[in-house]
Design a protein around this motif. Structure first.
Motif, PDB file in Angstrom:
ATOM      1  N   HIS A   1       0.873  -1.178   0.000  1.00  0.00           N
ATOM      2  CA  HIS A   1       0.000   0.000   0.000  1.00  0.00           C
ATOM      3  C   HIS A   1       0.905   1.222   0.000  1.00  0.00           C
ATOM      4  N   ARG A   2       0.881   1.961  -1.072  1.00  0.00           N
ATOM      5  CA  ARG A   2       1.755   3.127  -1.252  1.00  0.00           C
ATOM      6  C   ARG A   2       1.281   4.306  -0.403  1.00  0.00           C
ATOM      7  N   PRO A   3       2.200   5.136   0.055  1.00  0.00           N
ATOM      8  CA  PRO A   3       1.803   6.316   0.829  1.00  0.00           C
ATOM      9  C   PRO A   3       1.087   7.324  -0.069  1.00  0.00           C
ATOM     10  N   ASP A   4       0.190   8.077   0.530  1.00  0.00           N
ATOM     11  CA  ASP A   4      -0.522   9.132  -0.180  1.00  0.00           C
ATOM     12  C   ASP A   4       0.091  10.472   0.237  1.00  0.00           C
ATOM     13  N   PRO A   5       1.004  11.021  -0.573  1.00  0.00           N
ATOM     14  CA  PRO A   5       1.671  12.275  -0.200  1.00  0.00           C
ATOM     15  C   PRO A   5       0.692  13.425   0.022  1.00  0.00           C
ATOM     16  N   ALA A   6      -0.439  13.417  -0.662  1.00  0.00           N
ATOM     17  CA  ALA A   6      -1.427  14.488  -0.491  1.00  0.00           C
ATOM     18  C   ALA A   6      -2.009  14.480   0.924  1.00  0.00           C
ATOM     19  N   ARG A   7      -1.983  13.337   1.583  1.00  0.00           N
ATOM     20  CA  ARG A   7      -2.477  13.223   2.957  1.00  0.00           C
ATOM     21  C   ARG A   7      -1.336  13.213   3.973  1.00  0.00           C
ATOM     22  N   GLY A   8      -0.100  13.417   3.507  1.00  0.00           N
ATOM     23  CA  GLY A   8       1.049  13.427   4.399  1.00  0.00           C
ATOM     24  C   GLY A   8       1.721  12.076   4.564  1.00  0.00           C
ATOM     25  N   GLY A   9       1.337  11.094   3.751  1.00  0.00           N
ATOM     26  CA  GLY A   9       1.944   9.771   3.841  1.00  0.00           C
ATOM     27  C   GLY A   9       3.373   9.771   3.325  1.00  0.00           C
ATOM     28  N   ARG A  10       4.253   9.046   4.033  1.00  0.00           N
ATOM     29  CA  ARG A  10       5.659   8.983   3.625  1.00  0.00           C
ATOM     30  C   ARG A  10       6.167   7.556   3.463  1.00  0.00           C
ATOM     31  N   LEU A  11       5.610   6.608   4.206  1.00  0.00           N
ATOM     32  CA  LEU A  11       6.096   5.232   4.177  1.00  0.00           C
ATOM     33  C   LEU A  11       5.043   4.287   3.617  1.00  0.00           C
ATOM     34  N   PRO A  12       5.460   3.334   2.780  1.00  0.00           N
ATOM     35  CA  PRO A  12       4.516   2.323   2.322  1.00  0.00           C
ATOM     36  C   PRO A  12       4.257   1.287   3.419  1.00  0.00           C
ATOM     37  N   LEU A  13       3.133   0.628   3.311  1.00  0.00           N
ATOM     38  CA  LEU A  13       2.760  -0.477   4.190  1.00  0.00           C
ATOM     39  C   LEU A  13       2.836  -1.755   3.367  1.00  0.00           C
ATOM     40  N   VAL A  14       3.659  -2.699   3.810  1.00  0.00           N
ATOM     41  CA  VAL A  14       3.730  -4.019   3.188  1.00  0.00           C
ATOM     42  C   VAL A  14       2.963  -4.956   4.114  1.00  0.00           C
ATOM     43  N   HIS A  15       1.893  -5.542   3.610  1.00  0.00           N
ATOM     44  CA  HIS A  15       0.999  -6.380   4.418  1.00  0.00           C
ATOM     45  C   HIS A  15       1.044  -7.797   3.864  1.00  0.00           C
ATOM     46  N   VAL A  16       1.486  -8.745   4.688  1.00  0.00           N
ATOM     47  CA  VAL A  16       1.727 -10.121   4.256  1.00  0.00           C
ATOM     48  C   VAL A  16       0.876 -11.080   5.070  1.00  0.00           C
ATOM     49  N   ASP A  17       0.328 -12.089   4.410  1.00  0.00           N
ATOM     50  CA  ASP A  17      -0.349 -13.197   5.092  1.00  0.00           C
ATOM     51  C   ASP A  17       0.489 -14.445   4.850  1.00  0.00           C
ATOM     52  N   ALA A  18       1.206 -14.886   5.878  1.00  0.00           N
ATOM     53  CA  ALA A  18       2.118 -16.026   5.744  1.00  0.00           C
ATOM     54  C   ALA A  18       1.459 -17.361   6.072  1.00  0.00           C
ATOM     55  N   TYR A  19       0.137 -17.376   6.219  1.00  0.00           N
ATOM     56  CA  TYR A  19      -0.557 -18.590   6.632  1.00  0.00           C
ATOM     57  C   TYR A  19      -0.261 -19.780   5.720  1.00  0.00           C
ATOM     58  N   ARG A  20      -0.218 -19.548   4.411  1.00  0.00           N
ATOM     59  CA  ARG A  20       0.012 -20.650   3.463  1.00  0.00           C
ATOM     60  C   ARG A  20       1.482 -20.901   3.178  1.00  0.00           C
ATOM     61  N   LEU A  21       2.365 -20.123   3.773  1.00  0.00           N
ATOM     62  CA  LEU A  21       3.788 -20.333   3.564  1.00  0.00           C
ATOM     63  C   LEU A  21       4.278 -21.388   4.542  1.00  0.00           C
ATOM     64  N   GLY A  22       4.989 -22.354   4.045  1.00  0.00           N
ATOM     65  CA  GLY A  22       5.376 -23.477   4.888  1.00  0.00           C
ATOM     66  C   GLY A  22       6.843 -23.555   5.234  1.00  0.00           C
ATOM     67  N   SER A  23       7.640 -22.645   4.704  1.00  0.00           N
ATOM     68  CA  SER A  23       9.076 -22.754   4.966  1.00  0.00           C
ATOM     69  C   SER A  23       9.739 -21.383   4.919  1.00  0.00           C
ATOM     70  N   LEU A  24      10.946 -21.343   5.474  1.00  0.00           N
ATOM     71  CA  LEU A  24      11.737 -20.117   5.417  1.00  0.00           C
ATOM     72  C   LEU A  24      12.085 -19.772   3.973  1.00  0.00           C
ATOM     73  N   ALA A  25      12.261 -20.776   3.133  1.00  0.00           N
ATOM     74  CA  ALA A  25      12.581 -20.533   1.717  1.00  0.00           C
ATOM     75  C   ALA A  25      11.442 -19.787   1.030  1.00  0.00           C
ATOM     76  N   GLU A  26      10.205 -20.139   1.344  1.00  0.00           N
ATOM     77  CA  GLU A  26       9.059 -19.448   0.742  1.00  0.00           C
ATOM     78  C   GLU A  26       8.985 -18.003   1.222  1.00  0.00           C
ATOM     79  N   VAL A  27       9.298 -17.757   2.479  1.00  0.00           N
ATOM     80  CA  VAL A  27       9.339 -16.390   2.993  1.00  0.00           C
ATOM     81  C   VAL A  27      10.463 -15.632   2.301  1.00  0.00           C
ATOM     82  N   ASP A  28      11.607 -16.259   2.163  1.00  0.00           N
ATOM     83  CA  ASP A  28      12.748 -15.623   1.507  1.00  0.00           C
ATOM     84  C   ASP A  28      12.413 -15.248   0.063  1.00  0.00           C
ATOM     85  N   ASP A  29      11.601 -16.055  -0.609  1.00  0.00           N
ATOM     86  CA  ASP A  29      11.197 -15.757  -1.989  1.00  0.00           C
ATOM     87  C   ASP A  29      10.410 -14.445  -2.093  1.00  0.00           C
ATOM     88  N   LEU A  30       9.750 -14.035  -1.000  1.00  0.00           N
ATOM     89  CA  LEU A  30       9.002 -12.774  -1.009  1.00  0.00           C
ATOM     90  C   LEU A  30       9.930 -11.562  -0.957  1.00  0.00           C
TER      91      LEU A  30
END
Length: 125
Positions: free
Chosen positions: A30-59
């Protein structure tokens, strides 16, 4: 509770657009909205279906840690190695309101590394 929490973080960061669950796509940025004063993006992850560290590393989540706020749902045991300092947020149904359709939640904040104990102490005031 997890998506509502992420929506609140997104509002605080002033990201553009609606923050929705990443269940089916695994990760959303989710990209920041500079018009509203946003500066940092939000990265939102659901790791429920990830089964290994390798799959997380792939992200390639560690590439974004310094320039974003990253929330990982269901990441316990998979994402702790991404950073030496991180905040664990536990959201559980409130024991004070145990009804079957209860909306009440108990939130626990647990800091790991860095200066999280000092940061969390300021919230308790």
């Amino acid at each position: 509770g997890k998506t509502v929490f992420a929506q609140g973080v997104g509002e605080g960061l002033r990201v553009a657009g609606a923050v929705t669950s990443p269940t089916f796509v695994i990760a959303r940025v989710h990209r920041p909205d500079p018009a509203r004063g946003g500066r940092l993006p939000l990265v939102h992850v659901d790791a429920y279906r990830l089964g290994s560290l390798a799959e997380v590393d792939d992200l390639d989540l560690d590439a974004d840690l310094e320039e974003s706020v990253t929330l990982v749902e269901w990441g316990e045991g998979l994402v702790e190695q991404l950073s030496a300092a991180w905040l664990e947020v536990r959201i559980d149904r409130s024991a004070a309101d145990p009804g079957p359709v209860s909306e009440a939640r108990a939130v626990e904040l647990i800091g790991h590394g860095d200066d999280w104990s000092a940061r969390l102490a300021t919230l308790a005031r």
